[in-house]
Structures are given as C-alpha cells and as structure tokens.
Write a protein that holds these residues in place. Structure first.
Motif, mmCIF file in Angstrom:
data_model
loop_
_atom_site.group_PDB
_atom_site.id
_atom_site.type_symbol
_atom_site.label_atom_id
_atom_site.label_comp_id
_atom_site.label_asym_id
_atom_site.label_seq_id
_atom_site.Cartn_x
_atom_site.Cartn_y
_atom_site.Cartn_z
ATOM 1 N N GLY A 131 10.681 -22.531 -23.232
ATOM 2 C CA GLY A 131 9.654 -22.980 -24.157
ATOM 3 C C GLY A 131 9.470 -21.985 -25.285
ATOM 4 O O GLY A 131 10.392 -21.667 -26.032
ATOM 5 N N ARG A 132 8.294 -21.417 -25.382
ATOM 6 C CA ARG A 132 7.967 -20.443 -26.423
ATOM 7 C C ARG A 132 7.678 -19.065 -25.835
ATOM 8 O O ARG A 132 6.996 -18.248 -26.450
ATOM 9 C CB ARG A 132 6.751 -20.942 -27.221
ATOM 10 N N THR A 133 8.234 -18.809 -24.634
ATOM 11 C CA THR A 133 7.945 -17.558 -23.924
ATOM 12 C C THR A 133 9.226 -16.928 -23.406
ATOM 13 O O THR A 133 10.121 -17.628 -22.927
ATOM 14 C CB THR A 133 6.982 -17.811 -22.739
ATOM 15 N N ALA A 134 9.313 -15.592 -23.513
ATOM 16 C CA ALA A 134 10.405 -14.827 -22.913
ATOM 17 C C ALA A 134 9.891 -14.175 -21.637
ATOM 18 O O ALA A 134 8.793 -13.603 -21.627
ATOM 19 C CB ALA A 134 10.913 -13.761 -23.875
ATOM 20 N N THR A 186 6.036 -10.802 -19.797
ATOM 21 C CA THR A 186 6.268 -11.955 -20.657
ATOM 22 C C THR A 186 5.965 -11.579 -22.096
ATOM 23 O O THR A 186 5.130 -10.702 -22.369
ATOM 24 C CB THR A 186 5.379 -13.148 -20.256
ATOM 25 N N LEU A 187 6.649 -12.263 -23.022
ATOM 26 C CA LEU A 187 6.464 -12.020 -24.448
ATOM 27 C C LEU A 187 6.507 -13.355 -25.184
ATOM 28 O O LEU A 187 7.324 -14.217 -24.853
ATOM 29 C CB LEU A 187 7.585 -11.133 -25.003
ATOM 30 N N PRO A 188 5.646 -13.548 -26.177
ATOM 31 C CA PRO A 188 5.747 -14.765 -26.989
ATOM 32 C C PRO A 188 6.986 -14.718 -27.866
ATOM 33 O O PRO A 188 7.346 -13.663 -28.404
ATOM 34 C CB PRO A 188 4.463 -14.740 -27.827
ATOM 35 N N LEU A 189 7.658 -15.852 -27.987
ATOM 36 C CA LEU A 189 8.872 -15.933 -28.797
ATOM 37 C C LEU A 189 8.538 -16.345 -30.228
ATOM 38 O O LEU A 189 7.543 -17.026 -30.480
ATOM 39 C CB LEU A 189 9.835 -16.954 -28.201
ATOM 40 N N ALA A 190 9.407 -15.920 -31.134
ATOM 41 C CA ALA A 190 9.324 -16.352 -32.534
ATOM 42 C C ALA A 190 10.726 -16.666 -33.014
ATOM 43 O O ALA A 190 11.699 -16.025 -32.594
ATOM 44 C CB ALA A 190 8.693 -15.264 -33.395
ATOM 45 N N PRO A 253 10.401 -25.016 -29.554
ATOM 46 C CA PRO A 253 9.682 -26.290 -29.479
ATOM 47 C C PRO A 253 8.326 -26.145 -30.139
ATOM 48 O O PRO A 253 7.791 -25.030 -30.232
ATOM 49 C CB PRO A 253 9.562 -26.539 -27.967
ATOM 50 N N PRO A 254 7.730 -27.236 -30.633
ATOM 51 C CA PRO A 254 6.394 -27.138 -31.243
ATOM 52 C C PRO A 254 5.371 -26.657 -30.221
ATOM 53 O O PRO A 254 5.558 -26.828 -29.012
ATOM 54 C CB PRO A 254 6.104 -28.577 -31.700
ATOM 55 N N PRO A 255 4.271 -26.031 -30.661
ATOM 56 C CA PRO A 255 3.300 -25.449 -29.732
ATOM 57 C C PRO A 255 2.737 -26.436 -28.724
ATOM 58 O O PRO A 255 2.408 -26.066 -27.608
ATOM 59 C CB PRO A 255 2.195 -24.924 -30.662
ATOM 60 N N ASP A 256 2.613 -27.692 -29.108
ATOM 61 C CA ASP A 256 2.017 -28.662 -28.199
ATOM 62 C C ASP A 256 3.048 -29.448 -27.401
ATOM 63 O O ASP A 256 2.712 -30.397 -26.708
ATOM 64 C CB ASP A 256 1.138 -29.651 -28.973
ATOM 65 N N ALA A 257 4.314 -29.048 -27.469
ATOM 66 C CA ALA A 257 5.340 -29.783 -26.718
ATOM 67 C C ALA A 257 5.240 -29.450 -25.244
ATOM 68 O O ALA A 257 5.175 -28.283 -24.876
ATOM 69 C CB ALA A 257 6.726 -29.411 -27.235
ATOM 70 N N PRO A 258 5.181 -30.454 -24.358
ATOM 71 C CA PRO A 258 5.110 -30.162 -22.930
ATOM 72 C C PRO A 258 6.401 -29.533 -22.443
ATOM 73 O O PRO A 258 7.489 -30.033 -22.727
ATOM 74 C CB PRO A 258 4.896 -31.542 -22.289
ATOM 75 N N GLU A 259 6.295 -28.432 -21.699
ATOM 76 C CA GLU A 259 7.482 -27.779 -21.158
ATOM 77 C C GLU A 259 7.844 -28.454 -19.839
ATOM 78 O O GLU A 259 7.819 -27.884 -18.774
ATOM 79 C CB GLU A 259 7.214 -26.289 -20.963
ATOM 80 N N ALA A 260 8.135 -29.708 -19.924
ATOM 81 C CA ALA A 260 8.513 -30.497 -18.761
ATOM 82 C C ALA A 260 9.536 -31.524 -19.218
ATOM 83 O O ALA A 260 9.887 -31.599 -20.390
ATOM 84 C CB ALA A 260 7.290 -31.193 -18.171
ATOM 85 N N LEU A 261 9.982 -32.336 -18.314
ATOM 86 C CA LEU A 261 10.885 -33.415 -18.689
ATOM 87 C C LEU A 261 10.177 -34.333 -19.673
ATOM 88 O O LEU A 261 8.979 -34.594 -19.571
ATOM 89 C CB LEU A 261 11.279 -34.209 -17.433
ATOM 90 N N SER A 433 3.672 -24.233 -16.802
ATOM 91 C CA SER A 433 2.600 -23.515 -17.490
ATOM 92 C C SER A 433 2.964 -22.061 -17.685
ATOM 93 O O SER A 433 2.128 -21.182 -17.573
ATOM 94 C CB SER A 433 1.293 -23.617 -16.674
ATOM 95 N N ASP A 434 4.230 -21.774 -17.944
ATOM 96 C CA ASP A 434 4.710 -20.394 -18.075
ATOM 97 C C ASP A 434 4.415 -19.843 -19.455
ATOM 98 O O ASP A 434 5.300 -19.604 -20.268
ATOM 99 C CB ASP A 434 6.213 -20.313 -17.800
ATOM 100 N N ASP A 435 3.116 -19.647 -19.737
ATOM 101 C CA ASP A 435 2.738 -19.092 -21.042
ATOM 102 C C ASP A 435 2.182 -17.686 -20.914
ATOM 103 O O ASP A 435 1.573 -17.173 -21.840
ATOM 104 C CB ASP A 435 1.693 -19.997 -21.720
ATOM 105 N N GLY A 436 2.379 -17.079 -19.704
ATOM 106 C CA GLY A 436 1.871 -15.731 -19.502
ATOM 107 C C GLY A 436 0.366 -15.676 -19.310
ATOM 108 O O GLY A 436 -0.238 -14.620 -19.333
ATOM 109 N N GLY A 437 -0.278 -16.865 -19.113
ATOM 110 C CA GLY A 437 -1.716 -16.876 -18.886
ATOM 111 C C GLY A 437 -2.538 -16.564 -20.118
ATOM 112 O O GLY A 437 -3.678 -16.139 -20.025
ATOM 113 N N SER A 438 -1.988 -16.774 -21.312
ATOM 114 C CA SER A 438 -2.674 -16.396 -22.542
ATOM 115 C C SER A 438 -3.669 -17.445 -23.009
ATOM 116 O O SER A 438 -4.529 -17.151 -23.834
ATOM 117 C CB SER A 438 -1.645 -16.133 -23.646
#
Length: 587
Positions: A131-134, A186-190, A253-261, A433-438
């Motif tokens: 997604g948007r996370t490393a 974890t780190l946010p990706l850009a 992916p856009p910020p609101d894109a679900p990180e699922a199928l 929900s792997d966003d690092g809990g942010s």
C-alpha cells in the motif's frame, strides 16, 4: 532467486515499483550472500505487498550460504503462504522465527554446536512495500538506507559488538539463538523513494555521498544502480562478498484505496428482490430481514439445492463506496475463518453479476430476539452461550481479526442450540490495516457494547471483543447494561476510569459473588484490567477467580470452626490461669 524480472513493474492496486539486484563473490572463492525479490500480481500484491530480502553469510562458517538461502526463501516464499488476514509484521516474524529455530537446531545437531560462528548463521534484512507503507525487518549488519530528494537516510543500526583489536562480531543474526530478536519499523512511502539493501561488503567501502551519487545517476535504472554500487565497492578494496538491491517507488495507491482485494470492482449493487424471483442462479423464497442498511433473503441455490441467505445493500447506500467495501469484505473474511461458531460463506461455483453476499442459512433466532422473550437467562445457559461465542471470537483472533460489533443482534442461535457469530461488516483485519497505527480508528460498533478505549481512537483489540462479550453476559444475567451509553460520552482515560460498575447481585436471583467479580473484571473500562484472554473469562464464569479468592479468604472460624473454638478455649484457659496467678500473688 526471484519470481519476476529484475527491473519489474508492479501496476496492480496502484503500487508501481522497479527493482534492481546484483551480487558477486568478489575476491572470495564462494559467494555466501543470497538475495531475492518478489512482485506478485493483482490480489497477492494488494494483500501481501512487494518483498525484497538480502542475507549475508559470515566468513567463519562453511555452511553460512545454506543459512542465507534458507532465510531469504522464507522471507520471499513462505511469507506469501501466510494468511492474507495477518499483518505484515505477524506474517514476516512468523516465517523468520520458524527458519531461525530450524537453523539453530541444525547447528546444535552438527559438529559446530559449540561454536556458533561456524554454524548455520547469517545476517538478514527484509523490506515489504504494501500500500503506502514500508515495513522493515532486520537482524545483523545488512544495511538498509532510503534516499528522498537526494538525501540519504540510514534506516538500520548494525548489530555488531567490538571485541578489541579492530575486530567485531555479530550480536544478532538469523540462527544465532533459539529465539529470534528482530528489529521492526514502519515508514510512510512517497513516490520517488529509493531504498537500498546492501551487505557489509558494499556499505563498509562506500561513503554515503558515493551511494547517493550512484543512486541519483542511475535513478531510472535500479539494475544499473545495483551493478554500479557493487563495482564501486570492489574497486574501493572490498574483500568480502558484495550484494546490493535497489527498489524505486514510482507510484502509490490513492490514500483512500482499500489495501484488500478489489472485491467490488465492476459490480453494481444488487437490486431489491422479490419472492419466487430467480437471481444469479438463486430462487428467492422470502425476505428474512430488512433495515436501512441491508436486506437479507432466504434463497435456494438452483444448482446445488442448498438454502442460502443473500444479503443485498439497501437502495440508499448503493452509492456509499466505504459501505460497499465493508459489505464485500464480509465474504472475504468468512472464507478465511473455520469455526462452527462463525457464519460461513456459501461456496460459489459461478460468476457474480451484482454486488451481494451469499452466506450459509441458519434456521434460528438472534440472541436479541431470545432476550425479548426471556430478558433474564439461566446462569448455566449464560455460561453455555458465552463459551460458544468465545470459541467463535477465538477463530477471529487467531487470524488477527477483531469483530468490533459483538451484540445480541449479531449472535444467532439455531434450533439445536449452536451459537454463531454473524455480520462481519465492522471487523478489523490487521492484514488490511498495515498503516503503522498512525490513523485513529472509526467507531463502527453499537455504542452500548463497544469497549471504552475505542472512543479514544485506539485500535480495537481482542480485549475489546472481551469487553463486548462481558456486557452481553451481564445483560443476560441482569436484564440491563453495565454502563449504557455513558462510556461513549467520555473522552479521556481518567473519565473512563471513574465509570462505576453496578453489581448484578440482588435478592431475586442466587448469583455467586465471585461470578459478579468475573463480570466486573471483563467490563472494566481499562483494557489492561480485564482478563488477559477469552479463555480466562470463560474459566472465571465457572470457577472463583484466583484474585477474588485471594481478596476474600474466609476467616478461620469459617475455614476451620473446630480449630477456631479450640483456640478460643485455649485463650480463655490461659487468661484464667493468669488471673489465678495474680490472685495468688496478692494473697
């Protein structure tokens, strides 16, 4: 070893990356490094992400190459075999922990068991982009750096200890000890981020400025960058094996894109249905339930004859993308749970033309309907229902899922007395929900049954579901709720700690005091004050809790009445003897 071309492009789910890799034995006869990368396609990319792994064998061991290859294969192959519902952290820690134990056991069974430096040991770094996370995992001295806007940042600290004379040794490694100690962050990706994984044969011979220069000059060709890094380190005098991996993030992916199928892609919401209508191979028998959110129909699968429950979204929510995502996620969740106490998804054998759910049909009533007829439930029946619900919740928790909306309306009891948890629209899946809990979590459950910590924006946990189950048990025994909606109005931990628990004990029912203590603990406003696990709560409903027994230890007169009266008699006799002695002294 890799599954896709070295400079591969990943376009699914909006994540696009390019990877370059290069390794050489250098001035050594054997290359004990091992590396791999995997960019899966479509659904696995969204569910598990992109993985890179690099292992560095130690020169003092002849079998370190075996350890390097085994560790990397676990990180890149076994990782994708873990459940899609698991978080990246749990998945990677599970596979690396398993390979660590196996490698350590190999050393213990070999002639090197008394010399770890000659055993099945290697340093490892693994990077997962999802997604948007490393997600970064690290043990040893393989180094990971990130370049953003021309600035290089080292993301790992080498696990080395200096022993004097310019010598050092690894303090952590794969296979080094029975239990693996692994760094994780974890780190946010850009877009435009460039990550480099390099063994010590590379990073010890290249200053940060040289690395940055090479990464910038070969910004559009990660494969060329990896080769240039190895060549520059070798020219600088490196006498070790040399390996470098470079990954460039081209798009996210856009910020609101679900990180699922993308479960609902291209599907229009199903229309409202009518009895005797044939829809997608199902004959509609009758409507079972209707609300402002959805409609549920009893239907017959014309291909198999099975009776199923079809759930379609209500008309007013047909354009709510977030609601439709959660609706389709229910089936995804149901297919990953195996428990007689969780509603199953109906096995589908043909393509779907609209957006709806097909679940098993259970002939029964919800607990809410039962409580309307019988507001107060027998103690033994309460225990039975709680035990069955707890077993269903444990199936969720084993898959790192939290139900978050456990209430009487979502508990179904069939005609044989089997209890099933239904409605998965609010379930939190760690793997999605792997966003690092942010990000603070939205409260999706019913207020009266939702754990207080959720109203503070904290992530729901297994103890949050335990709270909800405790509230339901309290309601079945007393006909009321412990706090009502008061917890939803409190916004600080201090305020929540002041919530007063009202006992279920009264003169009308013979409820043991220790059972009331078990309920009070389960619905405690502070999660760390509740039982540690569902199994403990279930046990406490049948046995006096140990902490309650310790606080309420009976007096000696109750525990040993004979000894009590013997002690009293002895005391009186001694007192009488003292009085006689005093009288005799005065005489």
């Amino acid at each position: 070893m890799q599954r896709d071309p070295v400079a591969a492009l990943a376009a699914a789910a909006g994540l696009r990356v390019r990877i370059g890799q290069h390794t050489e034995a250098g001035r050594k006869a054997i290359n004990q490094d091992f590396h791999a990368a995997c960019i899966p396609q479509a659904a696995p990319l969204a569910a598990k992400g992109v993985v890179l792994a690099l292992a560095d064998g130690i020169g003092s061991s002849r079998v370190s190459r075996v350890a390097s290859e085994a560790a990397v294969r676990a990180a890149v192959e076994d990782y994708y075999c873990t459940s899609d519902a698991w978080s990246v952290k749990r998945s990677m820690q599970a596979v690396l922990g398993a390979i660590n134990a196996w490698l350590h056991a190999q050393t213990q069974r070999s002639a090197m068991r008394h010399d770890q430096d000659r055993g099945y040991v290697c340093a490892l770094a693994a990077l997962v982009l999802k997604g948007r996370t490393a997600h970064l995992f690290h043990a040893g001295d393989v180094r990971v750096v990130r370049m953003q806007g021309g600035t290089l940042e080292q993301l790992t600290e080498d696990h080395r200890v200096w022993i004097g004379g310019g010598q050092s040794q690894l303090s952590r490694a794969i296979g080094f000890r029975p239990a693996l100690e692994l760094d994780y962050r974890t780190l946010p990706l850009a877009a435009g981020d460039v990550f480099l994984l390099a063994c010590d044969g590379v990073h010890e011979h290249l200053p940060a400025t040289a690395m940055a220069d090479i990464l910038q000059r070969h910004g559009d060709d990660p494969d060329a960058a990896a080769r240039a890094l190895v060549a520059r380190a070798l020219a600088a005098g490196s006498e070790d094996n040399l390996t470098a991996q470079v990954v460039r993030v081209d798009a996210l992916p856009p910020p609101d894109a679900p990180e699922a199928l993308q479960l609902r892609e291209g599907l229009a919401p199903a229309p409202l249905l009518a009895p005797r209508e044939v829809f997608d191979g199902y004959r509609i028998e009758r409507e079972l339930h209707g609300s402002s959110r959805s409609h549920v129909y009893l239907a017959t699968d014309l291909e198999t004859g099975a009776r199923v429950a079809l759930k379609v979204p209500s008309v007013n929510l047909g354009g709510d993308a977030a609601y439709l995502d959660r609706l389709m996620l229910e089936e995804w969740i149901a297919r990953r749970l195996r428990s007689p106490h969780v509603l199953r998804a109906h096995e589908r054998t043909r393509p779907r033309s609209h957006l709806y759910l097909a679940m098993e049909y259970v002939d029964g009533r919800t607990l809410a309907q039962c409580l309307r007829d019988h507001p107060v439930v027998d103690i033994e029946r309460v225990r039975d229902i709680v035990e069955q619900v707890a077993r269903g919740l444990q199936a969720f928790h084993r898959m790192e899922m939290v139900h978050r909306d456990l209430r009487p309306e979502n508990i179904l009891i069939d005609r044989s007395g089997t209890v099933k948890i239904i409605d998965f629209g609010s379930v939190r899946v760690a793997g999605l929900s792997d966003d690092g809990g942010s990000q603070p979590e939205q409260v999706l459950g019913t207020l009266q049954y939702t754990a207080p910590e959720c109203f503070l924006g904290e992530p729901a946990t297994a103890r949050s579901d335990l709270f909800s189950l405790g509230v339901i048990a309290y309601q079945m025994l007393s006909g009321r709720l412990p706090y009502g909606a008061r917890a939803a109005r409190l916004r600080t931990r201090t305020e929540q700690a002041r919530l007063a628990y009202t006992s279920v004990l009264d003169d009308a029912r013979a409820i043991p005091a220790w059972l009331d203590a078990a309920l009070a603990k389960a619905v405690h406003p502070l999660p760390h004050k509740r039982q540690a696990a569902l199994s403990e709560f279930v046990h406490d409903l049948r046995h006096p809790p140990a902490d309650w027994v310790a606080r309420r230890r009976p007096a000696l007169a109750e525990r040993h009445p004979v000894r009590f009266w013997q002690a009293i008699s002895l005391g009186l006799a001694l007192l009488a003897l003292v009085e006689l002695a005093l009288l005799h002294a005065r005489a």
